[in-house]
Design an enzyme around this catalytic site. Structure first.
Site, short mmCIF file in Angstrom:
data_model
loop_
_atom_site.label_atom_id
_atom_site.label_comp_id
_atom_site.label_asym_id
_atom_site.label_seq_id
_atom_site.Cartn_x
_atom_site.Cartn_y
_atom_site.Cartn_z
N HIS A 221 0.86 -1.19 0.00
CA HIS A 221 0.00 0.00 0.00
C HIS A 221 0.89 1.24 0.00
O HIS A 221 2.09 1.15 0.27
CB HIS A 221 -0.90 0.01 1.25
CG HIS A 221 -0.11 0.15 2.53
ND1 HIS A 221 0.56 -0.90 3.12
CD2 HIS A 221 0.16 1.23 3.32
CE1 HIS A 221 1.19 -0.49 4.20
NE2 HIS A 221 0.97 0.81 4.35
N ASP A 223 0.83 5.19 1.84
CA ASP A 223 0.14 5.88 2.94
C ASP A 223 -0.53 7.15 2.41
O ASP A 223 -0.01 7.79 1.50
CB ASP A 223 1.14 6.23 4.05
CG ASP A 223 1.72 4.98 4.71
OD1 ASP A 223 1.10 3.91 4.64
OD2 ASP A 223 2.82 5.10 5.30
N HIS A 278 4.84 0.08 -0.03
CA HIS A 278 5.54 -0.72 0.97
C HIS A 278 4.61 -1.77 1.56
O HIS A 278 3.41 -1.72 1.39
CB HIS A 278 6.13 0.19 2.06
CG HIS A 278 5.12 1.07 2.75
ND1 HIS A 278 4.58 2.19 2.16
CD2 HIS A 278 4.54 0.99 3.96
CE1 HIS A 278 3.73 2.77 2.98
NE2 HIS A 278 3.67 2.05 4.09
N ARG A 289 6.64 -9.24 15.99
CA ARG A 289 7.13 -7.95 15.51
C ARG A 289 6.09 -6.85 15.79
O ARG A 289 4.89 -7.06 15.62
CB ARG A 289 7.42 -8.01 14.01
CG ARG A 289 7.88 -6.70 13.42
CD ARG A 289 8.36 -6.83 11.98
NE ARG A 289 8.84 -5.55 11.52
CZ ARG A 289 8.09 -4.65 10.87
NH1 ARG A 289 6.83 -4.93 10.56
NH2 ARG A 289 8.58 -3.49 10.51
#
Ligand SMILES: O=C(O)CCC(=O)C(=O)O
Ligand SMILES: [Fe+2]
Length: 344
Positions: A221, A223, A278, A289
């Site tokens: 996607h 941002d 990203h 994570r």
């Protein structure tokens, strides 16, 4: 009165089944609903790395401009956020996501809401679910924090409030640095002093996965922000897409923050700075994570178009001008088509 970012997002309803995450602790195998086709590009790493920029470097303006132009992203050190604050944010984030699934669901994002616990908003654009749970904060997290910890939420709220205040300062500094490389300044943006500037904090959790090669942490996607400033924990997972090279891993540097160009800066810079695609792949070492993204934007009634100063040389604007509110609406309905829908 200017709508807050939270009000703007509330106008875009999301279906319940795209909000509730899986109880990741209760599954021993990856359910079919979460199995993604194996992409052959997942391991394409050529040893390339995004630049790391020291904010104290006298050449920081030039370096930031070059990094935005070639990569749409860079890591930043000497940013002014104390390491112990990053550690506190991380430990409060871990405390939140370590709560039992039933408790986390008490703070579930409403279908008309923008904040709280739930799946990523982009979930509805993909046929499979992501191995991800998130918690979105806009302003004070107190209402949702009370639902999670009725008597013990002060620390979480203090840490998140303090972090947002500090991030706003860093975001302003980075914005003027990056705009400076285009020889424009914050004053060239049409923002009214005093209106809410549109920021959000997104806590991301990628629980250990029984088969990390078959699941997806956060799908590709861009941002919607002007800039995103990300704190990632020591476990790797973030990748950015570079034309001609494929997916490039952004390896964590202790204490550094990752900065990436969002759609609004892409439009403002007349596509000189690409809004970088990203994703987050799952950690192969079985780590839980975490990452914390600060999305820095513009007030919802702000009109976004390349400032005239940038077009002085006769360059034609590539996008029609849109208000932030309008663009958020287009992105919420059309996801990655949004930029092409405002292309002139
Ligand atoms: O977890 C990461 O590394 C990426 C997070 C991200 O891209 C986002 O929250 O928009
Ligand atoms: Fe992102």
């Amino acid at each position: 009165m200017t709508a807050t970012l939270s009000q703007v997002y509330s106008e875009n309803l999301i279906h319940h089944h795209h909000i509730v995450p899986l109880d990741f602790n209760s599954v021993r195998t990856v359910p079919d609903s979460h199995v993604w086709p194996k992409s052959d590009d997942s391991s394409s790493d050529h040893g390339l790395r995004i630049p790391a920029i020291d904010l104290k470097d006298p050449n920081a303006v030039k370096l930031a401009g070059q990094a935005c132009e070639t990569w749409g992203a860079f890591q930043v050190i000497n940013h002014g956020i104390p390491l112990n604050l990053l550690e506190e944010v991380e430990s409060e984030t871990r405390r939140l996501f370590s709560l039992p699934a039933e408790t986390k669901k008490k703070a579930l994002r409403k279908p008309t809401g923008a904040t709280g616990y739930g799946l990523p908003r982009i979930s509805e654009f993909f046929p499979k679910y992501m191995w991800h749970e998130g918690f979105t904060i806009m302003g004070s997290p107190a209402d949702h924090a009370r639902m999670l910890w009725p008597n013990d939420n002060a620390r979480f709220c203090d840490v998140m409030d303090g972090y947002q205040k500090k991030m706003e300062v860093v975001a302003e500094k980075l914005t003027s640095l990056i705009l400076g490389s285009l020889e424009i300044s914050g004053e060239d943006l049409n923002r009214d002093v005093g209106s809410p500037f549109g920021a959000a904090l997104q806590l991301n959790s990628y629980p250990p996965c029984p088969n990390p090669n078959r699941a997806m942490g956060l799908a590709p996607h861009t941002d919607t922000s002007l800039l995103t400033i990300l704190h990632q924990t020591a476990a790797s997972g973030l990748q950015i897409f570079k034309q001609g090279a494929g997916w490039v891993s952004v390896l964590p540097i202790a204490g550094a923050l990752v900065v990436n160009v969002g759609d609004l800066l892409h439009i403002l810079s007349n596509a000189r700075f690409p809004s970088v695609l990203h994703r987050a792949v799952l950690n192969r070492d079985g780590c839980h994570r975490l990452s914390v993204a600060y999305f820095y934007g513009l007030p919802s009634d702000c009109r976004v178009s390349p400032p005239l100063k940038l077009l002085n040389s006769g360059e034609k604007p590539k996008y029609r001008s849109v208000t932030v509110k309008e663009y958020v609406g287009i992105k919420s309905k059309n996801f990655q088509e949004a930029l092409s829908l405002i292309t002139i």
